[in-house]
Scaffold this active site. Sequence first.
Site, PDB file in Angstrom:
ATOM      1  N   LYS A  13       0.971  -1.278  -0.037  1.00  0.00           N
ATOM      2  CA  LYS A  13       0.146  -0.027  -0.085  1.00  0.00           C
ATOM      3  C   LYS A  13       0.734   1.299   0.057  1.00  0.00           C
ATOM      4  CE  LYS A  13      -2.201  -0.872   3.889  1.00  0.00           C
ATOM      5  NZ  LYS A  13      -1.470  -2.351   4.199  1.00  0.00           N
ATOM      6  N   ARG A  88     -10.052   0.856   8.165  1.00  0.00           N
ATOM      7  CA  ARG A  88      -9.565  -0.378   8.606  1.00  0.00           C
ATOM      8  C   ARG A  88     -10.548  -1.162   9.308  1.00  0.00           C
ATOM      9  NH1 ARG A  88      -3.621   0.300   8.525  1.00  0.00           N
ATOM     10  NH2 ARG A  88      -2.508  -1.498   9.122  1.00  0.00           N
ATOM     11  N   ARG A 127      11.946  -5.521   5.125  1.00  0.00           N
ATOM     12  CA  ARG A 127      11.408  -4.026   4.778  1.00  0.00           C
ATOM     13  C   ARG A 127      12.495  -3.074   5.561  1.00  0.00           C
ATOM     14  NH1 ARG A 127       5.480  -1.932   5.668  1.00  0.00           N
ATOM     15  NH2 ARG A 127       5.762  -2.629   7.513  1.00  0.00           N
ATOM     16  N   ARG A 160      10.864  -1.251  11.251  1.00  0.00           N
ATOM     17  CA  ARG A 160       9.892  -1.070  12.311  1.00  0.00           C
ATOM     18  C   ARG A 160       9.691  -1.839  13.285  1.00  0.00           C
ATOM     19  NH1 ARG A 160       4.653   0.293   8.219  1.00  0.00           N
ATOM     20  NH2 ARG A 160       3.585  -1.214   9.996  1.00  0.00           N
ATOM     21  N   ARG A 171      -0.527  -8.662  13.413  1.00  0.00           N
ATOM     22  CA  ARG A 171      -1.407  -7.833  12.471  1.00  0.00           C
ATOM     23  C   ARG A 171      -2.001  -8.581  11.542  1.00  0.00           C
ATOM     24  NH1 ARG A 171       4.141  -5.015  10.691  1.00  0.00           N
ATOM     25  NH2 ARG A 171       3.007  -4.010   9.091  1.00  0.00           N
TER      26      ARG A 171
HETATM   27  P1  AP5 Z   1       4.704  -1.449   1.819  1.00  0.00           P
HETATM   28  O1  AP5 Z   1       4.352  -0.744   0.814  1.00  0.00           O
HETATM   29  O2  AP5 Z   1       5.691  -1.126   3.150  1.00  0.00           O
HETATM   30  O3  AP5 Z   1       3.592  -2.261   2.240  1.00  0.00           O
HETATM   31  P2  AP5 Z   1       2.287  -1.859   2.964  1.00  0.00           P
HETATM   32  O4  AP5 Z   1       1.087  -2.546   2.500  1.00  0.00           O
HETATM   33  O5  AP5 Z   1       2.086  -0.159   3.226  1.00  0.00           O
HETATM   34  O6  AP5 Z   1       2.428  -2.465   4.445  1.00  0.00           O
HETATM   35  P3  AP5 Z   1       2.401  -1.948   6.219  1.00  0.00           P
HETATM   36  O7  AP5 Z   1       3.138  -3.091   6.929  1.00  0.00           O
HETATM   37  O8  AP5 Z   1       2.867  -0.646   6.200  1.00  0.00           O
HETATM   38  O9  AP5 Z   1       0.892  -2.085   6.379  1.00  0.00           O
HETATM   39  P4  AP5 Z   1       0.396  -2.135   7.563  1.00  0.00           P
HETATM   40  O10 AP5 Z   1      -1.398  -1.827   7.057  1.00  0.00           O
HETATM   41  O11 AP5 Z   1       0.438  -3.180   8.565  1.00  0.00           O
HETATM   42  O12 AP5 Z   1       0.862  -0.877   8.325  1.00  0.00           O
HETATM   43  P5  AP5 Z   1       0.403   0.622   8.595  1.00  0.00           P
HETATM   44  O13 AP5 Z   1       1.529   1.524   8.782  1.00  0.00           O
HETATM   45  O14 AP5 Z   1      -0.811   1.055   7.779  1.00  0.00           O
HETATM   46  O15 AP5 Z   1       5.670  -2.991   1.318  1.00  0.00           O
HETATM   47  C1  AP5 Z   1       6.156  -3.844   2.167  1.00  0.00           C
HETATM   48  C2  AP5 Z   1       7.675  -4.329   1.556  1.00  0.00           C
HETATM   49  O16 AP5 Z   1       7.248  -5.129   0.537  1.00  0.00           O
HETATM   50  C3  AP5 Z   1       8.559  -3.416   1.548  1.00  0.00           C
HETATM   51  O17 AP5 Z   1       9.889  -3.820   1.757  1.00  0.00           O
HETATM   52  C4  AP5 Z   1       8.371  -2.969   0.083  1.00  0.00           C
HETATM   53  O18 AP5 Z   1       9.712  -2.529  -0.629  1.00  0.00           O
HETATM   54  C5  AP5 Z   1       8.072  -4.488  -0.386  1.00  0.00           C
HETATM   55  N1  AP5 Z   1       7.392  -4.624  -1.907  1.00  0.00           N
HETATM   56  C6  AP5 Z   1       6.155  -3.459  -2.015  1.00  0.00           C
HETATM   57  N2  AP5 Z   1       5.619  -4.027  -3.437  1.00  0.00           N
HETATM   58  C7  AP5 Z   1       6.358  -5.087  -3.611  1.00  0.00           C
HETATM   59  C8  AP5 Z   1       6.106  -5.836  -4.734  1.00  0.00           C
HETATM   60  N3  AP5 Z   1       5.405  -5.612  -5.775  1.00  0.00           N
HETATM   61  N4  AP5 Z   1       7.304  -6.929  -5.106  1.00  0.00           N
HETATM   62  C9  AP5 Z   1       8.001  -6.977  -4.014  1.00  0.00           C
HETATM   63  N5  AP5 Z   1       8.219  -6.337  -3.030  1.00  0.00           N
HETATM   64  C10 AP5 Z   1       7.242  -5.271  -2.906  1.00  0.00           C
HETATM   65  O19 AP5 Z   1      -0.280   0.409  10.201  1.00  0.00           O
HETATM   66  C11 AP5 Z   1       0.665   0.178  11.208  1.00  0.00           C
HETATM   67  C12 AP5 Z   1      -0.165   0.055  12.587  1.00  0.00           C
HETATM   68  O20 AP5 Z   1      -0.714   1.313  12.872  1.00  0.00           O
HETATM   69  C13 AP5 Z   1      -1.404  -1.026  12.632  1.00  0.00           C
HETATM   70  O21 AP5 Z   1      -0.750  -2.378  12.905  1.00  0.00           O
HETATM   71  C14 AP5 Z   1      -2.128  -0.274  13.556  1.00  0.00           C
HETATM   72  O22 AP5 Z   1      -1.893  -0.458  14.807  1.00  0.00           O
HETATM   73  C15 AP5 Z   1      -2.034   1.279  13.643  1.00  0.00           C
HETATM   74  N6  AP5 Z   1      -2.947   1.606  12.348  1.00  0.00           N
HETATM   75  C16 AP5 Z   1      -2.571   2.212  11.296  1.00  0.00           C
HETATM   76  N7  AP5 Z   1      -3.929   2.634  10.474  1.00  0.00           N
HETATM   77  C17 AP5 Z   1      -4.860   2.375  11.563  1.00  0.00           C
HETATM   78  C18 AP5 Z   1      -6.207   2.301  11.252  1.00  0.00           C
HETATM   79  N8  AP5 Z   1      -6.761   3.162  10.414  1.00  0.00           N
HETATM   80  N9  AP5 Z   1      -7.054   2.038  12.484  1.00  0.00           N
HETATM   81  C19 AP5 Z   1      -6.535   1.460  13.594  1.00  0.00           C
HETATM   82  N10 AP5 Z   1      -5.070   1.605  13.725  1.00  0.00           N
HETATM   83  C20 AP5 Z   1      -4.399   1.859  12.709  1.00  0.00           C
HETATM   84 MG    MG Z   2       2.368   1.001   4.872  1.00  0.00          MG
END
Ligand code: AP5
Ligand code: MG
Length: 218
Positions: A13, A88, A127, A160, A171
């Site tokens: 994402k 979410r 990552r 992270r 997660r």
């Molecule tokens: P990346 O682009 O970083 O993936 P992502 O989908 O953004 O993954 P996240 O871990 O950031 O998602 P998340 O939803 O768990 O975390 P968030 O920060 O939102 O890609 C991942 C890896 O793959 C990278 O190394 C990249 O280089 C590689 N990659 C990407 N595309 C690729 C491809 N096509 N091929 C190969 N490799 C590839 O949330 C974190 C925490 O915050 C949550 O757990 C929660 O506690 C809180 N939080 C956030 N939002 C909310 C909400 N709305 N409500 C409540 N709590 C929330």
């Molecule tokens: Mg992300």
Amino acid sequence: MRMVLLGAPGAGKGTQASVIADQNGVAHVASGDLFRKHLGEGTDLGKLAKTFMDKGDLVPDDVTVKMVLERIAEPDAAGGYVLDGFPRTGAQAEALDAALVSAGQVLDIAPLIEVDTEELVRRLAGRWICRVCQIPYHEITAPPKQTGVCDKDGGELYQRDDDKAEVVRARLQTYQALTAPLIDYYEGQSKLVRVNGQQDVEKVTADLLAAVSASAVS
Ligand code: AP5
Ligand code: MG
């Protein structure tokens, strides 16, 4: 353009939202990045969020909704945004819909980036994130030009806390229980488009941009 980008942790994402937002001249609004920014600044919200993030749980809806709705009301998001990691839960999706209605706006599209669980775990384990701009790298599939340094702004790269294996498992469970039901929610609104996330980053971007163009003409 107003987009909700759906997908499990590690689906790509953040990687895709930043490119799509840049190419369309709209804001990239990532709830996780906003929490990490608060954490870096030592705010009360950041400290509260960390207690949930470290366990792989969701931050409560009330504080999350307030933070994101305030962010999308800022001037740079007036022309549109790509939402990454929000909504979410059902309550968050309904709060976003209510805010759109009261602003006289519509959501254009909700693409779902699909990636299987084994690949998600592999991606999160390798990552690295920029401390300055939060762009993600991967030590094998998307390495920076110089180890430990962001290509874009020279920021330090770090791993992270919530990418530890046990937190990743939590997660993924949280995603299945609370966020996956949004797939039906947006399918019911005819906004959902499924995109194969297990392709090169550039091919995933191309598929997402094609879906945006198709939604604009339909
Ligand atoms: P990346 O682009 O970083 O993936 P992502 O989908 O953004 O993954 P996240 O871990 O950031 O998602 P998340 O939803 O768990 O975390 P968030 O920060 O939102 O890609 C991942 C890896 O793959 C990278 O190394 C990249 O280089 C590689 N990659 C990407 N595309 C690729 C491809 N096509 N091929 C190969 N490799 C590839 O949330 C974190 C925490 O915050 C949550 O757990 C929660 O506690 C809180 N939080 C956030 N939002 C909310 C909400 N709305 N409500 C409540 N709590 C929330
Ligand atoms: Mg992300």
